[in-house]
Every structure is written in structure tokens, then in C-alpha cells.
Design a protein around this motif. Structure first.
Motif, PDB file in Angstrom:
ATOM      1  N   VAL A   1       0.848  -1.145  -0.186  1.00  0.00           N
ATOM      2  CA  VAL A   1       0.066   0.117   0.105  1.00  0.00           C
ATOM      3  C   VAL A   1       1.033   1.263   0.172  1.00  0.00           C
ATOM      4  O   VAL A   1       0.529   2.032  -0.767  1.00  0.00           O
TER       5      VAL A   1
ATOM      6  N   VAL B   1       0.823   4.441  -2.641  1.00  0.00           N
ATOM      7  CA  VAL B   1       0.684   5.691  -2.378  1.00  0.00           C
ATOM      8  C   VAL B   1       1.803   6.605  -2.533  1.00  0.00           C
ATOM      9  O   VAL B   1       1.885   7.543  -3.126  1.00  0.00           O
TER      10      VAL B   1
ATOM     11  N   TRP C   1      -2.661   0.657 -13.571  1.00  0.00           N
ATOM     12  CA  TRP C   1      -3.903   1.041 -13.028  1.00  0.00           C
ATOM     13  C   TRP C   1      -5.262   0.427 -13.758  1.00  0.00           C
ATOM     14  O   TRP C   1      -5.994  -0.189 -13.111  1.00  0.00           O
TER      15      TRP C   1
ATOM     16  N   SER D   1     -13.764   4.204 -11.978  1.00  0.00           N
ATOM     17  CA  SER D   1     -12.405   4.116 -11.212  1.00  0.00           C
ATOM     18  C   SER D   1     -12.517   3.403  -9.759  1.00  0.00           C
ATOM     19  O   SER D   1     -13.318   3.473  -9.029  1.00  0.00           O
ATOM     20  N   PRO D   2     -11.670   2.293  -9.844  1.00  0.00           N
ATOM     21  CA  PRO D   2     -11.625   1.517  -8.644  1.00  0.00           C
ATOM     22  C   PRO D   2     -10.705   2.227  -7.605  1.00  0.00           C
ATOM     23  O   PRO D   2     -10.069   2.972  -7.842  1.00  0.00           O
ATOM     24  N   SER D   3     -10.896   1.759  -6.450  1.00  0.00           N
ATOM     25  CA  SER D   3      -9.876   2.424  -5.487  1.00  0.00           C
ATOM     26  C   SER D   3      -8.654   1.668  -5.419  1.00  0.00           C
ATOM     27  O   SER D   3      -8.314   0.222  -5.250  1.00  0.00           O
ATOM     28  N   LEU D   4      -7.524   2.194  -5.923  1.00  0.00           N
ATOM     29  CA  LEU D   4      -6.207   1.730  -6.192  1.00  0.00           C
ATOM     30  C   LEU D   4      -5.490   1.542  -4.782  1.00  0.00           C
ATOM     31  O   LEU D   4      -4.834   0.329  -4.924  1.00  0.00           O
ATOM     32  N   LEU D   5      -6.053   1.982  -3.628  1.00  0.00           N
ATOM     33  CA  LEU D   5      -5.394   1.595  -2.533  1.00  0.00           C
ATOM     34  C   LEU D   5      -5.976   0.361  -2.001  1.00  0.00           C
ATOM     35  O   LEU D   5      -5.356  -0.777  -1.664  1.00  0.00           O
ATOM     36  N   GLY D   6      -7.275   0.150  -2.007  1.00  0.00           N
ATOM     37  CA  GLY D   6      -8.004  -1.205  -1.789  1.00  0.00           C
ATOM     38  C   GLY D   6      -7.412  -2.283  -2.691  1.00  0.00           C
ATOM     39  O   GLY D   6      -7.390  -3.159  -2.117  1.00  0.00           O
TER      40      GLY D   6
ATOM     41  N   ALA E   1      -4.003  -3.375  -1.541  1.00  0.00           N
ATOM     42  CA  ALA E   1      -3.798  -4.570  -0.298  1.00  0.00           C
ATOM     43  C   ALA E   1      -4.625  -5.939  -0.932  1.00  0.00           C
ATOM     44  O   ALA E   1      -4.091  -6.622  -0.381  1.00  0.00           O
TER      45      ALA E   1
ATOM     46  N   LEU F   1      -0.466  14.154  -3.712  1.00  0.00           N
ATOM     47  CA  LEU F   1      -0.527  13.166  -2.401  1.00  0.00           C
ATOM     48  C   LEU F   1      -0.218  14.245  -1.326  1.00  0.00           C
ATOM     49  O   LEU F   1       1.151  14.912  -1.344  1.00  0.00           O
TER      50      LEU F   1
ATOM     51  N   TYR G   1     -10.848  12.453  -6.095  1.00  0.00           N
ATOM     52  CA  TYR G   1      -9.535  12.370  -6.339  1.00  0.00           C
ATOM     53  C   TYR G   1      -8.778  13.385  -7.478  1.00  0.00           C
ATOM     54  O   TYR G   1      -7.735  13.256  -7.720  1.00  0.00           O
TER      55      TYR G   1
ATOM     56  N   PRO H   1      -5.853   7.928  -6.085  1.00  0.00           N
ATOM     57  CA  PRO H   1      -6.590   7.304  -6.977  1.00  0.00           C
ATOM     58  C   PRO H   1      -7.649   6.629  -6.657  1.00  0.00           C
ATOM     59  O   PRO H   1      -7.438   5.817  -5.755  1.00  0.00           O
ATOM     60  N   GLY H   2      -8.707   6.693  -7.284  1.00  0.00           N
ATOM     61  CA  GLY H   2      -9.993   5.798  -6.939  1.00  0.00           C
ATOM     62  C   GLY H   2     -10.798   6.100  -5.664  1.00  0.00           C
ATOM     63  O   GLY H   2     -11.325   5.170  -5.053  1.00  0.00           O
ATOM     64  N   SER H   3     -10.271   7.380  -5.059  1.00  0.00           N
ATOM     65  CA  SER H   3     -10.790   7.388  -3.800  1.00  0.00           C
ATOM     66  C   SER H   3     -12.354   7.619  -3.879  1.00  0.00           C
ATOM     67  O   SER H   3     -12.943   8.011  -4.751  1.00  0.00           O
TER      68      SER H   3
ATOM     69  N   SER I   1     -14.360   1.672   1.400  1.00  0.00           N
ATOM     70  CA  SER I   1     -12.928   1.088   1.342  1.00  0.00           C
ATOM     71  C   SER I   1     -12.433   2.016   2.665  1.00  0.00           C
ATOM     72  O   SER I   1     -12.389   3.327   2.512  1.00  0.00           O
TER      73      SER I   1
ATOM     74  N   LEU J   1      -9.331   2.173   3.562  1.00  0.00           N
ATOM     75  CA  LEU J   1      -8.047   2.535   3.304  1.00  0.00           C
ATOM     76  C   LEU J   1      -8.119   4.073   2.294  1.00  0.00           C
ATOM     77  O   LEU J   1      -7.715   5.060   2.409  1.00  0.00           O
TER      78      LEU J   1
END
Lengths: 425, 425
Positions: A63, A67, A84, A294-299, A302, B55, B238, B245-247, B296, B298
Motif C-alpha cells: 500500500v 501511495v 492501474w 474508477s476503482p480504489s487503487l489503495l484497496g 491491499a 499526494l 480524487y 487514485p479511485g478515492s 473502502s 483505506l
């Protein structure tokens, strides 16, 4: 009643088990090495991995990379350079073998509820003469609420709840108006496992489409969506797969339906040419048409780290240990006063959790939590204990049963602080 | 043609600006201190914060805490103890002042597309005699695709695209069948800003509901959903908000609609009693009924860190600097050969990006990226440059214009490597 270290009480026809015997089982456990792949609390026994799986050791670093490096340093370029855009497909392809699917049949996106909405709407369109969606009245309610939501939006459609999932009850409801049946592979309360092959065959023989919710079975046992003939499936990744809190969900669409299936959450990620920015929607080929945005890239980062662990795990060994752990727990707790084992004893009808009925289940669970044994409670009277073979040991099962025995014997659960209700348990 | 350090070329009637003058503007910039709140690449100019914001410095640590402490150590207990259940409301309450809403009118969940589906379905139900959804044919396509998706599911409903968003064109289409109008506050391509108050009044006077997509305005300028009388809104976090990304996205429902509004993605997080596990859906009161399922955590953690920065930012100062930055960029690039400024010159019609038309926009953007000036490209011929006042300086704007001038003068964009198409930009 307590379970002493040398206790050999008989239970359910099986001989009792000592802690030493459990330690011997751990020493011989082919999955024992996986425990080191997880960051776990130093003390206590975590038996709630059926609700939120534990943290894999490499997740935090993965993660952090996304980030600080992919987002922080490379910024917008990572959509292309860090892949991504491909992540929903790549992660789906990694989940596919865990659910008996081909790589192009699974995609990671959104949440289980949102994905169920998509596949239910798609199923209703694939069966235009039929307007009924059948669900299990005892299913995890979000599935029922979503079935209510989608049928309420589609003119003339209706959601009907089964009083039980026996073949007879299914037969009684599977008339010519049923477009789709949604069932949980494993019941979230009782831990009962349905016969996916038999139920799917029965539903499809009636001309309906079979949608499985595999939230409580993926990662707990081998799931065989493909060979069972399932039409659609949805599942989450934060339970046995250990993707993290609110990690992205997945959906499965059998290859035979992909060309014709249409879903109404038709966002630009499902478009055939997303960067042509055309005003009219035109779905892409294959599973991608079930993507929305768009998907959660942080999720997803993980989840990727969690799936690294699963690549090394043999699902048959996971299933064997799961049954051994739940057998052991059942044998140790079934003699306890006031406790009724609700989970089926037959292996072919059991998932990877044990549900115990106790009149005062809520405070008993709270008292156990204070002792470091984390299970949870589901109204009105069920205590749930999840057994995750990658990081729960036989000795821990023994310890958890011992703690439960001590809580019940001491009556400490009667203390006021264990009887205040929180939002969850 | 290049912009030398002492160049004072007149442009668009304004005097030219030197780099030294830009440095002086930076020295006097009341927002200059915010740059240190972001982790940015050492070199180059990032002008794509209208696509993916930079960021924030504290984000990585906040995400680490959620991963290692809240998830890793506290596990399931964090749903209660770390306030995970409250996060969608708490984050919504923190976004509310950025969009001119009351705290109970905004909730953070899902994606913009999914949220638009929810509010569109709710709007159609609130106007039962009307079946048309009006959109802007030039809007970001996912909004149009979702309108197509929801109207395709609801019997008799239809999605109609406006050829333009002038008051006259709106008037021509606002007949008694229009249930809702969906428009972007700022156009994703041209950067044109619509008059939210006037358009909302016109739409509501026709008996329709007004849904704003504020993806390209939230965090770029003060948005006044409440005082403009907006009915619903959706937005992402985002871009200018820097959620990552993807927030997770957000949605706004005016308080006056909350009791009657019903949406079909009716998951358990929107239920009045989610932990009663009742088989029938019963929406909770207030904005919570627009929630669907587990967020999510995260993604939410990263968004929380980004909103910490916004708590200290004065949106009027942000708007003033945004206009000054875009004024400056326009004045520097409009004399360049082959470049047409597409973004409106009038301040009240401009968001926080500048779109330039150039016949060879795609390779020109690629050549600029190689020089460290990150903008993006939108087919067929638009180069987009986003100006994020919290971390873009006047001197950087000058440098970016200078690089663009050099790219155009050198013709380097004709090189083959700049003409290979990737997925984005």
C-alpha cells in the motif's frame, strides 16, 4: 465446567482432545507456515476472520508503494505505467482459480451489493418473459435488500423470499416466472454450506439463472462455479481472502452469458472505447462490461498483497484443516451448559465457521472478547466463530473453547459492562 | 517562438509577464505555504491535478495507521472503536462546507457513477409523472452512460442529450416530461463553468429536479449547492480534493428531499436497523439511506488526510489564485502558433483548467510530459492543463508556458515516440 490441560472428556461420540494433542496437530500442520504471513495481535485468538480477515505481512508495504511511489511520484502516469487500468482484470484473474472460474470470467470492482445489483439486472434482461427473483429469507439481508431494489425499479418484477433452501422448497417456488435465484453458498449465521452443484442444476433445469453469493465460502473451501454450471456470482474479499476493511468485491459471469449480458451501472470503465468519450454507451466485450468506474487503487493494492499469499495456498489443504478445526471446536464446546451447536455436523454441509446458540449469546461474546477470544454475535442468540486455516492453530481452538467454558462457568458475562449494546460485535 | 526571461510580449490585450514577476507573485501568494503540504516530484510542473490530485504529506502515515493499527492490531473491533461506521457521514460532513451544504446533506460512498445512478433513480421516483432525464451531450460520458443505464431499466423512461447548455436550449427541452436534469458544473474538456444559480432556477421553475456533477469544481472554486437550490449532486474526491487514485466519491441530497427520496442500491448500510438483519428493506432517516455497503477504509483514510489540508484553505483565496493562474497561462500561450484557447476568458464562466486546441494536441502533450510538464489530452484535439492553487505556483505556470512554446517551436512532437497512443492522455 472447564477444560483442563489433561481433560479427555468424550464429546459427540469423539474422544476429547487435550491441548498437547492440539500442539501435536499444529506441529504436523502443512499450513502452519502461513501464520508467519500475517500480522496478528500478540495475544488472544482471532475467530472473526469470517467477518474481517487478518492483515498479511506484506500489505502495508505494498500500500505504501502505491501511495508514495505510484501516486505520489508518478501521479497520473501510473494509470498507464503502473497498470492501474488493468487491475480489475488482473485481480479478477487471480481470484478466478479460487472460485473455479476461468480468468476472463471474474473481475474485481465496487462492492458485493453493487455487483449483485448489476448481475440481478443482467439476469432479468436475459430472461425477459420472467419477472421473479427468488432469494433465501435467511440470507445476509443486503442481498435481499438489493433484490428488492432492483425488482422495484424494473416494471413488473418482484422479489420472493424462500422460507428455506431445501430442494422441496426450491421446487415449490421454481415456476415459469422465476428469472433468477440468489443464494449464499454458506449461510452467514449458521455456517451451513449448500450443495452448489445440485442447487444450480435444479435452478437451471427450471429455466432460471443461478446467482451465487460466495462471500462466506471463497477462501474457506474450494468453490467450483464453473463445473457446477453457475451463471453469475458475487463475493467480497475482506473475509477469508484478507483484502482489508472494505476491500473491493468481485463478480463472476459465466463466459456463455458475457456477449448478451447487459447491466445498468454502465459507467465509462465498461465502455468499448472509454477514451473516445462517445456520448452513447457501447459495452466492451467480455467481463469488462460489468465494470463501472474508477476503482480504489489503495484497496486494490491491499487485495493484491493478500492474493500473493493465496497463490501459495492449496485450497484442498485449507478445506481439510478447516473441517478439522471446526470438528475440534464443536467437540470441545458441545458439552457446555446452555450451548447448542447450530452448524451442521456433516462435513459436506459445513462452511468454515461454527455458530453456537446461547440464550445470552451477546454478553457471553463480549466477555470472551475481553479475554482475547474474538468472535461475534448475530441476533437474536447466535455466537459466531470463524476458523481461518491460514492463521488459526489447533491449540488456539483449544484455548478458545477453554475460555468459553470458563466464561460460562464463572457467570462473568452477567456483569453490566458486557450487556451494553454496541453497533456490532 | 520562446518566452525568454525578460520577455514582455503583449497578449490578449494584457501586458506580458516575466518569470521574475511570477516569482514576485509567488512571494506574495497567501496560499504559498500549502505547497509544503504535498509530496510532489522534485522536477517538473504538474498540471493534471484536475484528473488526479497530488499526494498530501500526511496521507501515507494516516493510511499506514489504518492498515497496521486499526486493521492489523484491532481487527474487527475498529468498526466500532475506530469509528469506521461513522466515516461516510463524518467525511461527508467535512466535504459539506466545500460545496455549500449542511453537514447532514453530504455522504461519502462508492463512486461518482454509482452515486449518480442512485440520485437519478431517486429523482425519477420523486417525479412520477415525468420520464425524461436531460443531460448535456458534451458532458463527461460516464454521466450520460449512467443516465442511459437507469432510464433503460425504468419502464418508459428515456435519456435525452442537449446539444448545448444555453438557457435557450434548456428552455426548448424543459417540457412537462422532464424529471431531472444532470449537468456538470465545470465542463471536463473546455473548463467552462456554468451558472449554477441560474440554471438550477430555470430547471426547478420547469418542475424538474436539478442534479449537479461537481467533479471538476469541488476544491477548485466555492460551490454553493444549498443557496443555489440544487436538489442533488455527485462528485469525486480524487481531483482537486487530493483524495488519491479511485478515492471514494460523495453525493448531496438537499434536506427537503431526504424523507421522500428512495434509491434502488438499497444495501444494508442504508437500512434503519442494519444489525437487526431484517429481511425487508427499511431506509434509515436522512442522507444515510443513500449508503449501500462497506466503504473502502483505506480509501477513506486517504481522503480524511486530504480533507485535513482543506480545513485550513480559504476557498475564496483558492478561487482568486485559480483565476490568476489561468489568466496568466492564457496570456502566455495564446500568442503561440496553432494554439486556440478554448476555455472562456470571462472569469464567471471559467473553472480551474485551461483547454487549448491544437491540431496535433496528442503528440504535443506527450512531448511536454517528457519535459516534465504534465497535462493531458482529450480527443480529438484538446490539450488540458489543470491549475490547482494549493500546489501550483505562478513561476511554474510561466515555466509550463515556456516549455509549450519550446515544444511547438522545435517541432520535437513530430518524433515517432510521441505519436504512439497509450490508454490515457
Amino acid at each position: 465446567m472447564s477444560i483442563g490441560p489433561d481433560d479427555t472428556r468424550p464429546s459427540g461420540g469423539r474422544p476429547g482432545t487435550t491441548r498437547e494433542q492440539c500442539e501435536a496437530l499444529d506441529a504436523a500442520d502443512p499450513l502452519a507456515g502461513f501464520r508467519a504471513e500475517f500480522t496478528l495481535p500478540d495475544k488472544g485468538v482471532y475467530l472473526d476472520g469470517n467477518s474481517l480477515g487478518a492483515l498479511p505481512v506484506r500489505t502495508a508495504e505494498r500500500v505504501r508503494e502505491v501511495v508514495e511511489e505510484e501516486w505520489g511520484r508518478e501521479l497520473i502516469r501510473s494509470w498507464n505505467d503502473a497498470g492501474w487500468f488493468e487491475q480489475p482484470y488482473r485481480l479478477g484473474g487471480r481470484i478466478a482459480p479460487l472460485v473455479g472460474a476461468a480468468a476472463g470470467e471474474v473481475v474485481v470492482c465496487d462492492t458485493t451489493s453493487v455487483n449483485l445489483f448489476k448481475v440481478l439486472a443482467a439476469a432479468l434482461r436475459l430472461r425477459p418473459g420472467r419477472r421473479t427473483v427468488l432469494g433465501d429469507g435467511a440470507a445476509f439481508p443486503t442481498d435481499l435488500y438489493i433484490a428488492e431494489g432492483v425488482t422495484g425499479l424494473v416494471g413488473g418484477a418482484r422479489s420472493v423470499l424462500l422460507p428455506s433452501t431445501t430442494p422441496e422448497e426450491l421446487e415449490r417456488h421454481l415456476d415459469g416466472d422465476v428469472a433468477a435465484v440468489v443464494l449464499s453458498h454458506v449461510d452467514y449465521r449458521t455456517g451451513e454450506l449448500l450443495d452448489m452443484a445440485a442447487v444450480t442444476a435444479q435452478v437451471r433445469a427450471a429455466g432460471a439463472l443461478m446467482i451465487w453469493d460466495v462471500c462466506h465460502s471463497v477462501g474457506a473451501l474450494p468453490v467450483e462455479l464453473g463445473s457446477c454450471g453457475a451463471d453469475f456470482a458475487v463475493g467480497c474479499t475482506y473475509k477469508y481472502l484478507n483484502g482489508g476493511p472494505g476491500s473491493p468485491a468481485f463478480l463472476y459471469v459465466a463466459e456463455r452469458h458475457q456477449a448478451a449480458a447487459e447491466q445498468p451501472l454502465s459507467g465509462w470503465f465498461g465502455h468499448a472505447r472509454p477514451f473516445a468519450f462517445e456520448p452513447a454507451y457501447a459495452p466492451t466485450g467480455g467481463i469488462g462490461r460489468f465494470l463501472t468506474s474508477s476503482p480504489s487503487l489503495l484497496g486494490q493494492a491491499a487485495l493484491g498483497a493478500a492474493l500473493d499469499v493465496w497463490e501459495r495456498a492449496d485450497l484442498r489443504a485449507v478445506r481439510a484443516k478447516s473441517l478439522a478445526l471446526t470438528d475440534l471446536f464443536i467437540s470441545l464446546v458441545e458439552p457446555l451448559d446452555g450451548v447448542e451447536v447450530v452448524t451442521p455436523r456433516e462435513h459436506h454441509r459445513r462452511g468454515s465457521q461454527v455458530a453456537l446458540r446461547h440464550r445470552d449469546g451477546y454478553p457471553v461474546v463480549q466477555a470472551l472478547i475481553e479475554r482475547g477470544v474474538i468472535g461475534d454475535f448475530r441476533a437474536p442468540d447466535l455466537m459466531r466463530f470463524g476458523f481461518t486455516p491460514l492463521y488459526v492453530s489447533y491449540a488456539q481452538v483449544w484455548d478458545a473453547a477453554q475460555q468459553l467454558a470458563e466464561v460460562l462457568e464463572s457467570g462473568e458475562w452477567r456483569e453490566e459492562r458486557f450487556n451494553r449494546r454496541g453497533a456490532v460485535t
